[in-house]
Design a protein around this motif. Structure first.
Motif, PDB file in Angstrom:
ATOM      1  N   GLU A 189      -9.692  -4.047  -8.162  1.00  0.00           N
ATOM      2  CA  GLU A 189      -9.016  -4.046  -6.863  1.00  0.00           C
ATOM      3  C   GLU A 189      -8.761  -5.464  -6.379  1.00  0.00           C
ATOM      4  OE1 GLU A 189      -6.878  -2.294  -4.137  1.00  0.00           O
ATOM      5  OE2 GLU A 189      -7.972  -1.119  -5.632  1.00  0.00           O
ATOM      6  N   LEU A 249      -5.969  -6.941  -8.387  1.00  0.00           N
ATOM      7  CA  LEU A 249      -4.711  -6.347  -7.954  1.00  0.00           C
ATOM      8  C   LEU A 249      -4.219  -7.007  -6.675  1.00  0.00           C
ATOM      9  CD1 LEU A 249      -2.553  -4.191  -8.380  1.00  0.00           C
ATOM     10  CD2 LEU A 249      -4.043  -2.568  -7.179  1.00  0.00           C
ATOM     11  N   LEU A 293      -2.562  -1.159 -12.513  1.00  0.00           N
ATOM     12  CA  LEU A 293      -2.434   0.183 -11.938  1.00  0.00           C
ATOM     13  C   LEU A 293      -2.572   1.261 -13.013  1.00  0.00           C
ATOM     14  CD1 LEU A 293       0.453  -0.522  -9.412  1.00  0.00           C
ATOM     15  CD2 LEU A 293      -1.945   0.001  -8.869  1.00  0.00           C
ATOM     16  N   THR A 352      -6.115   2.077 -13.384  1.00  0.00           N
ATOM     17  CA  THR A 352      -6.671   2.864 -12.278  1.00  0.00           C
ATOM     18  C   THR A 352      -6.064   4.260 -12.188  1.00  0.00           C
ATOM     19  OG1 THR A 352      -5.051   2.080 -10.656  1.00  0.00           O
ATOM     20  CG2 THR A 352      -7.053   0.745 -10.952  1.00  0.00           C
ATOM     21  N   ASP A 399      -2.932   4.952 -11.387  1.00  0.00           N
ATOM     22  CA  ASP A 399      -1.932   5.041 -10.321  1.00  0.00           C
ATOM     23  C   ASP A 399      -0.524   4.960 -10.924  1.00  0.00           C
ATOM     24  OD1 ASP A 399      -0.283   4.842  -8.127  1.00  0.00           O
ATOM     25  OD2 ASP A 399      -1.351   3.162  -7.200  1.00  0.00           O
ATOM     26  N   GLY A 439       2.313   3.960  -8.450  1.00  0.00           N
ATOM     27  CA  GLY A 439       2.335   2.519  -8.206  1.00  0.00           C
ATOM     28  C   GLY A 439       2.940   1.764  -9.372  1.00  0.00           C
ATOM     29  N   ARG A 440       2.630   2.209 -10.579  1.00  0.00           N
ATOM     30  CA  ARG A 440       3.215   1.586 -11.782  1.00  0.00           C
ATOM     31  C   ARG A 440       4.734   1.721 -11.755  1.00  0.00           C
ATOM     32  NH1 ARG A 440       0.743   4.292 -16.972  1.00  0.00           N
ATOM     33  NH2 ARG A 440       2.087   2.845 -18.076  1.00  0.00           N
TER      34      ARG A 440
END
Length: 199
Positions: free
Chosen positions: A2, A5, A32, A35, A37, A40-41
């Protein structure tokens, strides 16, 4: 992760150089992915493509995300749009043709859309006598009962085919010509093939 990021996102807000922004978004997309996500990618990769249409690493990464999610319609749209963008920019390394090939396969195999597959394969065939494109165009047109276009693509394929591929193309072309009431042309194709390859 995090913290990394957040650091990359902060660096992105400060980056003035296009290449730096593209690299940072690719790094953000990679983080991402770790994680899970995917949304988000997609957002990061789409931002890269919006800023630099045809950016190969971003296009390939976004295509991989969409394909793994089974999102074939958006994948086809992405591939076709980026093929257009790369062509418009001057495709000197075959990337646009590769994108059209992939778009054709996605349309046919992922979406079951023969018309879109034909349209994409036609773009590949317009760039040269690609065997996969010519074979696919002949097969797709024949499946739609369009033997005239199928025969035209088979003739082009025959010009470069060798060995077993040549024999299969001769047979398919002869059948297409018979269906289109061109028996004499079919006979000539078979006779020429036999003369060239008596076995």
């Amino acid at each position: 992760r995090e913290e990394l990021l957040e650091l990359r996102r902060h660096e992105l807000t400060l980056a003035r150089d296009l290449d730096a922004r593209l690299a940072l978004r690719l790094e953000i997309a990679r983080i991402l992915a770790e994680t899970g996500d995917d949304d988000g990618r997609v957002e990061a990769l789409e931002a890269n493509i919006a800023e630099a249409p045809g950016h190969r690493p971003s296009v390939e990464a976004l295509a991989a995300v969409l394909e793994s999610a089974g999102r074939y319609a958006p994948l086809h749209t992405l591939l076709a749009a980026q093929a257009e963008a790369v062509s418009a920019a001057g495709d000197d390394d075959g990337f646009a043709t590769a994108l059209w090939s992939r778009a054709a396969r996605v349309a046919e195999e992922g979406m079951g859309d023969g018309a879109r597959a034909i349209a994409a394969w036609e773009r590949v065939a317009a760039a040269g006598d690609d065997p996969a494109a010519l074979d696919a165009l002949a097969r797709l047109h024949a499946a739609r009962g369009e033997q005239g276009p199928a025969a035209a693509y088979l003739r082009r394929r025959l010009a470069t085919a060798e060995g077993d591929a040549r024999r299969a193309t001769v047979v398919a072309l002869a059948k297409a010509l018979v269906v289109t009431q061109q028996g004499d042309a079919a006979k000539a194709v078979l006779e020429d093939a036999l003369a060239a390859d008596p076995e």
